[in-house]
Design an enzyme around this catalytic site. Sequence first.
Site, PDB file in Angstrom:
ATOM      1  N   LEU A  49     -19.881  87.207 175.275  1.00  0.00           N
ATOM      2  CA  LEU A  49     -19.374  86.684 174.014  1.00  0.00           C
ATOM      3  C   LEU A  49     -20.004  85.313 173.840  1.00  0.00           C
ATOM      4  O   LEU A  49     -20.006  84.509 174.772  1.00  0.00           O
ATOM      5  CB  LEU A  49     -17.844  86.545 174.034  1.00  0.00           C
ATOM      6  CG  LEU A  49     -16.979  87.789 173.842  1.00  0.00           C
ATOM      7  CD1 LEU A  49     -15.511  87.388 173.824  1.00  0.00           C
ATOM      8  CD2 LEU A  49     -17.341  88.534 172.568  1.00  0.00           C
ATOM      9  N   ASP A  50     -20.534  85.051 172.656  1.00  0.00           N
ATOM     10  CA  ASP A  50     -21.085  83.732 172.409  1.00  0.00           C
ATOM     11  C   ASP A  50     -20.034  82.672 172.678  1.00  0.00           C
ATOM     12  O   ASP A  50     -18.829  82.899 172.488  1.00  0.00           O
ATOM     13  CB  ASP A  50     -21.537  83.605 170.947  1.00  0.00           C
ATOM     14  CG  ASP A  50     -22.723  84.487 170.641  1.00  0.00           C
ATOM     15  OD1 ASP A  50     -23.404  84.911 171.595  1.00  0.00           O
ATOM     16  OD2 ASP A  50     -22.961  84.746 169.445  1.00  0.00           O
ATOM     17  N   ARG A  51     -20.475  81.522 173.100  1.00  0.00           N
ATOM     18  CA  ARG A  51     -19.557  80.432 173.410  1.00  0.00           C
ATOM     19  C   ARG A  51     -18.544  80.153 172.295  1.00  0.00           C
ATOM     20  O   ARG A  51     -17.356  80.009 172.551  1.00  0.00           O
ATOM     21  CB  ARG A  51     -20.370  79.170 173.717  1.00  0.00           C
ATOM     22  CG  ARG A  51     -19.525  77.961 174.042  1.00  0.00           C
ATOM     23  CD  ARG A  51     -20.394  76.782 174.411  1.00  0.00           C
ATOM     24  NE  ARG A  51     -19.610  75.651 174.848  1.00  0.00           N
ATOM     25  CZ  ARG A  51     -20.117  74.594 175.447  1.00  0.00           C
ATOM     26  NH1 ARG A  51     -21.406  74.519 175.682  1.00  0.00           N
ATOM     27  NH2 ARG A  51     -19.344  73.608 175.830  1.00  0.00           N
TER      28      ARG A  51
END
Length: 257
Positions: free
Chosen positions: A67-69
């Site tokens: 998951l992107d930050r």
Amino acid sequence: MMENSATGVLWPEQKLEILYQDEALVAVNKPSGLLVHRSLIDKHETQFAMQMVRDQIGQYVYPLHRLDRPTSGVLLMALSSEVARLISQQFEARTLQKSYLAIVRGHLTGEGLIDYPLVEQLDKIADKKANQHQPAKAAQTQYQCLAQSEIDAEINRYPTSRFSLLKLLPKHGRKHQIRRHLAHLRHPIIYDVNYGDNKYNKYFKNLNQATRLALHAHKLELTHPVSGQPLKLKAALDESFKQLLTMTKLTFNEERV
């Protein structure tokens, strides 16, 4: 609570919300602003979801997806290398279903399929040895409009500003796929600092310094690797996403998703 200096987002210093746990898997609701694992780019960071979950359950965990930050929501991890292998096969076969929620600029009505190939975005540090001239790869994302709104705010050149709440089902897992696809349609996600509208980003940051990317991994559906039974995981919206719904006057109906 601990504050992330880069995003201003708060998350629990010691514990993450566990959505599901058994002898094979553990799933948590990752807060926006928290890295999944250590990164060569963010060497100064000291907290990572994998490490926090490991310390919380007292067991080594294996990452299954990213998951992107700035994205919040369902993050699934395996508790053994064999389970990780079995789940990876489901990802490769695209038999898992990931569902996201996003708030975007403008009115994107109805539902449809974004079929727009993407060139892989390589990291300058981690991917420096990779082929830098790769062709675009297939990338498809289904979308469905759940709600629309209009507020009395002149953010760009119009006296009012419009917004849509979308449900998104990515068919592929390209880097930043949903964010890039929505930007391609000229309906960028609110507070997307990479692909979004700078005027909108500035407007929401001025309203609330803790504004985060309006993208949430809401559901993950898969086949349990041990029992073979369907497994549905769902992560509730956090307060920062709810605040964006309030600021854009969008109504979220849980029963519709």
